[in-house]
Design a protein around this motif. Sequence first.
Motif, PDB file in Angstrom:
ATOM      1  N   ASP A 166       0.904  -1.117   0.099  1.00 34.47           N
ATOM      2  CA  ASP A 166       0.112  -0.061  -0.039  1.00 34.47           C
ATOM      3  C   ASP A 166       0.918   1.177  -0.026  1.00 34.47           C
ATOM      4  OD1 ASP A 166      -2.469  -1.644   0.158  1.00 34.47           O
ATOM      5  OD2 ASP A 166      -2.564  -1.370   2.318  1.00 34.47           O
ATOM      6  N   TYR A 167       1.955   1.342   0.717  1.00 32.79           N
ATOM      7  CA  TYR A 167       2.883   2.479   0.766  1.00 32.79           C
ATOM      8  C   TYR A 167       3.597   2.516  -0.373  1.00 32.79           C
ATOM      9  CZ  TYR A 167       6.511   5.633   2.442  1.00 32.79           C
ATOM     10  OH  TYR A 167       7.383   6.813   2.689  1.00 32.79           O
ATOM     11  N   LEU A 168       4.070   1.735  -1.289  1.00 35.46           N
ATOM     12  CA  LEU A 168       4.631   1.648  -2.437  1.00 35.46           C
ATOM     13  C   LEU A 168       3.500   2.263  -3.460  1.00 35.46           C
ATOM     14  CD1 LEU A 168       6.731  -1.753  -2.616  1.00 35.46           C
ATOM     15  CD2 LEU A 168       7.505   0.735  -2.401  1.00 35.46           C
ATOM     16  N   ALA A 203       7.839  20.069   3.953  1.00 34.39           N
ATOM     17  CA  ALA A 203       7.980  21.521   4.016  1.00 34.39           C
ATOM     18  C   ALA A 203       9.391  22.131   3.932  1.00 34.39           C
ATOM     19  CB  ALA A 203       7.513  22.137   5.316  1.00 34.39           C
ATOM     20  N   HIS A 204      10.393  21.656   4.097  1.00 35.54           N
ATOM     21  CA  HIS A 204      11.611  22.030   3.948  1.00 35.54           C
ATOM     22  C   HIS A 204      12.773  20.934   3.402  1.00 35.54           C
ATOM     23  CE1 HIS A 204      10.376  25.648   5.852  1.00 35.54           C
ATOM     24  NE2 HIS A 204       9.815  25.083   6.734  1.00 35.54           N
ATOM     25  N   PRO A 205      12.591  20.477   2.192  1.00 32.55           N
ATOM     26  CA  PRO A 205      13.453  19.338   1.580  1.00 32.55           C
ATOM     27  C   PRO A 205      14.882  19.953   1.668  1.00 32.55           C
ATOM     28  CG  PRO A 205      12.071  20.301   0.068  1.00 32.55           C
ATOM     29  CD  PRO A 205      11.491  20.772   1.153  1.00 32.55           C
ATOM     30  N   ASP A 206      15.586  18.665   2.004  1.00 32.94           N
ATOM     31  CA  ASP A 206      17.090  19.090   2.014  1.00 32.94           C
ATOM     32  C   ASP A 206      17.746  17.883   1.804  1.00 32.94           C
ATOM     33  OD1 ASP A 206      19.575  20.047   2.245  1.00 32.94           O
ATOM     34  OD2 ASP A 206      19.087  20.856   4.416  1.00 32.94           O
ATOM     35  N   ASP A 207      18.890  17.963   0.933  1.00 35.44           N
ATOM     36  CA  ASP A 207      19.768  16.944   0.662  1.00 35.44           C
ATOM     37  C   ASP A 207      20.838  16.585   1.618  1.00 35.44           C
ATOM     38  OD1 ASP A 207      20.929  14.814  -0.979  1.00 35.44           O
ATOM     39  OD2 ASP A 207      22.113  16.278  -2.074  1.00 35.44           O
ATOM     40  N   ASN A 208      20.527  16.039   2.761  1.00 34.04           N
ATOM     41  CA  ASN A 208      21.232  15.921   3.941  1.00 34.04           C
ATOM     42  C   ASN A 208      21.134  14.423   4.523  1.00 34.04           C
ATOM     43  OD1 ASN A 208      18.677  16.011   5.138  1.00 34.04           O
ATOM     44  ND2 ASN A 208      19.187  17.484   6.664  1.00 34.04           N
ATOM     45  N   GLY A 209      20.578  13.808   3.762  1.00 29.41           N
ATOM     46  CA  GLY A 209      20.382  12.137   4.171  1.00 29.41           C
ATOM     47  C   GLY A 209      19.211  11.863   5.062  1.00 29.41           C
ATOM     48  N   HIS A 210      18.328  12.903   5.095  1.00 27.73           N
ATOM     49  CA  HIS A 210      17.332  12.657   6.406  1.00 27.73           C
ATOM     50  C   HIS A 210      16.073  13.419   5.926  1.00 27.73           C
ATOM     51  CE1 HIS A 210      19.719  10.640   9.297  1.00 27.73           C
ATOM     52  NE2 HIS A 210      20.790  11.494   9.135  1.00 27.73           N
ATOM     53  N   ASP A 211      16.265  14.727   5.438  1.00 27.20           N
ATOM     54  CA  ASP A 211      15.040  15.474   5.174  1.00 27.20           C
ATOM     55  C   ASP A 211      14.656  15.654   3.497  1.00 27.20           C
ATOM     56  OD1 ASP A 211      14.599  16.072   7.762  1.00 27.20           O
ATOM     57  OD2 ASP A 211      16.190  17.478   7.774  1.00 27.20           O
ATOM     58  N   ALA A 212      15.141  14.693   2.666  1.00 30.57           N
ATOM     59  CA  ALA A 212      14.659  14.707   1.327  1.00 30.57           C
ATOM     60  C   ALA A 212      13.351  14.298   1.005  1.00 30.57           C
ATOM     61  CB  ALA A 212      15.579  14.030   0.196  1.00 30.57           C
ATOM     62  N   ALA A 213      12.469  15.001   0.492  1.00 34.08           N
ATOM     63  CA  ALA A 213      11.032  14.699   0.148  1.00 34.08           C
ATOM     64  C   ALA A 213      10.970  13.242  -0.654  1.00 34.08           C
ATOM     65  CB  ALA A 213      10.158  15.806  -0.533  1.00 34.08           C
ATOM     66  N   THR A 214      11.892  13.288  -1.686  1.00 29.38           N
ATOM     67  CA  THR A 214      11.785  12.202  -2.702  1.00 29.38           C
ATOM     68  C   THR A 214      12.476  10.744  -1.770  1.00 29.38           C
ATOM     69  OG1 THR A 214      13.996  13.136  -3.532  1.00 29.38           O
ATOM     70  CG2 THR A 214      12.151  13.363  -4.767  1.00 29.38           C
ATOM     71  N   GLY A 215      12.932  11.030  -0.576  1.00 29.45           N
ATOM     72  CA  GLY A 215      13.259   9.849   0.082  1.00 29.45           C
ATOM     73  C   GLY A 215      11.981   9.085   0.768  1.00 29.45           C
ATOM     74  N   TRP A 216      10.941   9.765   0.773  1.00 27.89           N
ATOM     75  CA  TRP A 216       9.654   9.376   1.283  1.00 27.89           C
ATOM     76  C   TRP A 216       8.787   8.923   0.069  1.00 27.89           C
ATOM     77  CZ3 TRP A 216       9.323   8.814   6.269  1.00 27.89           C
ATOM     78  CH2 TRP A 216      10.044   9.481   7.255  1.00 27.89           C
ATOM     79  N   LEU A 217       8.783   9.566  -0.886  1.00 32.79           N
ATOM     80  CA  LEU A 217       7.785   9.347  -2.005  1.00 32.79           C
ATOM     81  C   LEU A 217       8.530   9.737  -3.394  1.00 32.79           C
ATOM     82  CD1 LEU A 217       6.916  12.712  -2.690  1.00 32.79           C
ATOM     83  CD2 LEU A 217       5.231  11.838  -0.841  1.00 32.79           C
ATOM     84  N   ILE A 218       8.055   9.328  -4.546  1.00 33.65           N
ATOM     85  CA  ILE A 218       8.348  10.047  -5.869  1.00 33.65           C
ATOM     86  C   ILE A 218       7.526  10.987  -6.384  1.00 33.65           C
ATOM     87  CG2 ILE A 218       8.721   9.218  -8.024  1.00 33.65           C
ATOM     88  CD1 ILE A 218       9.440   6.343  -7.264  1.00 33.65           C
ATOM     89  N   ARG A 219       7.975  12.215  -6.661  1.00 31.15           N
ATOM     90  CA  ARG A 219       7.053  13.244  -7.385  1.00 31.15           C
ATOM     91  C   ARG A 219       7.961  14.055  -8.321  1.00 31.15           C
ATOM     92  NH1 ARG A 219       5.756  17.403  -2.316  1.00 31.15           N
ATOM     93  NH2 ARG A 219       7.834  18.108  -1.852  1.00 31.15           N
ATOM     94  N   PHE A 220       7.134  14.498  -9.409  1.00 25.91           N
ATOM     95  CA  PHE A 220       7.836  15.402 -10.453  1.00 25.91           C
ATOM     96  C   PHE A 220       7.435  16.874  -9.941  1.00 25.91           C
ATOM     97  CE2 PHE A 220       7.372  11.295 -12.279  1.00 25.91           C
ATOM     98  CZ  PHE A 220       8.425  11.046 -12.754  1.00 25.91           C
ATOM     99  N   ASP A 221       8.331  17.798 -10.276  1.00 28.64           N
ATOM    100  CA  ASP A 221       8.024  19.217 -10.260  1.00 28.64           C
ATOM    101  C   ASP A 221       6.868  19.633 -11.088  1.00 28.64           C
ATOM    102  OD1 ASP A 221       8.103  21.908 -10.338  1.00 28.64           O
ATOM    103  OD2 ASP A 221      10.242  22.065 -10.173  1.00 28.64           O
ATOM    104  N   PRO A 222       5.741  20.171 -10.418  1.00 24.52           N
ATOM    105  CA  PRO A 222       4.404  20.238 -11.459  1.00 24.52           C
ATOM    106  C   PRO A 222       4.853  21.372 -12.332  1.00 24.52           C
ATOM    107  CG  PRO A 222       3.968  20.724  -9.139  1.00 24.52           C
ATOM    108  CD  PRO A 222       5.511  20.082  -9.174  1.00 24.52           C
TER     109      PRO A 222
END
Length: 370
Positions: A166-168, A203-222
Motif C-alpha cells: 500500500d505504501y509503495l 515543508a523544507h526538503p534538504d539533501d542532507n540524508g534525512h530530509d529529502a522529500a524524494t526519500g519518502w515518495l516519488i514526485r515530479f516538479d509540477p
Amino acid sequence: MTGPGDPPEGTPNGAPGGGEDEYRSVVFDESFVRAARLQEFSADERLGEHHSPAVKTRHAWRRLGGSRQAILLVLLIVLAFGTAVYMGVRHPYKTPETVRAQALRSAVVPLAPAGKVPGATPDDLFAHSPAANYRLGAEGVNLPAVTRTEHFSDGQIVSALTIAKDYLVRSSLDPDTLTGGSVRPVRLLLDTRQLDQFDRSMAHPDDNGHDAATGWLIRFDPRQTRLADRDVRVNGTLAASELSPDALDVTADYTFVYAVRPAPGAPHADGGKPTAGAASLVTVRREVHFRLTRENLSDHRLEVLQSSLQAGPLACSSKPADALRPLFAGQHAGSDRPSGTDPYARDRVNPSLCGELAPSAQPKPSRPMR
C-alpha cells in the motif's frame, strides 16, 4: 383416729407419736447453733473429678464465625498480591524492550544520460524499452510466498507485506502524489513517531540524508513535468524477515518507469529545447527498508528506515531532494556530468552524488520524433 399432726398413713412403723420421739431428748444450745456452718457443694463437686463437661468451651476464633473467614480471605489476597509483586521484580526473564522509532536515512542519486534523450509516443517508448514486459501499476507489486517465522504467523507476515505494498502504491504510483498533489495518503501509512520528520521533509526538503522529500515518495516538479501516460510500468520484489520477536523487516526493490512530457511554459534547462509533442521515459530504481512492529500491524502503519533512489535521465545539478526534474526528449546533460569525489576535501560532509544512465537503459523507439 390420728391426731391433727399425724400423717394420714399414721406414724412410721406403727409407733405412736411418730419417729420424732427418739430425738425429743436431743437439745442444741444456742452456741452450737451459731457455730454450725452450712456448706453446699457445686455441681462439679457433686459429680466428682472423673467426668466430662456436657458443653465444650468455644475458642475465641470460633466465636468470631464469619468475621474470621473474612480476615483469612484478606490475608490470602495480601499474600498473593505480595507474591505477584515479588515475582514481577525478581522474574528471571527480562521484559522485551519497546522498539523505538528510527529516523529515515535516504539517498537520492540522479543519473545523467550519455547522449540525447529519446522521444516518441508512450506506447512506442515502452514497447522498445527494457520495461516492455513490466506490469502496469499496482499489478506489478506482487506479494511473495510467505512462511511463518518463530514469532510471527503467516497471516501477520501477509499483513506486513500488504501494508508495504500500500505504501509503495501510494508513494510511487498515485498520479496525485506523482504530480505534487496531496501527500496525506502517504502520511496516513507512516508510524506516528515519524510524522514530524515527514512533515519537515515536505515543508523544507534538504539533501542532507534525512530530509529529502524524494526519500519518502516519488514526485515530479509540477511546474515542469506532466505525465504522458498514467499507466506506470513496474517490476521488482518484496521480501519479509523477522527482525526481532516484536518486529518484522520488509524490503522492497522496485523499478518504476514513467512516461512524461514538458509542462506548458516550462523553463528550458541547459540541455536544450525539448522535442515538441514527444514523450520520454523516466526510470526510477527504488530500494526501501521498512520495519513493522506488532502495533504497526494493528494500526496499518509502518516505519521507513532506509530509502535509496536512483532516477534518470536527470542532470547532475537538478537537486532532486524536493522533486524530480527530468530531461525531456531531445535534451542532453551536456557538460553537466558526474564529477569526481575528493575524499580529502572536508568542506562538504554530504556531497551530492550523481551517476551515469547506461545507454541500454534508454528506449530505442522505431520512429524517433524529431
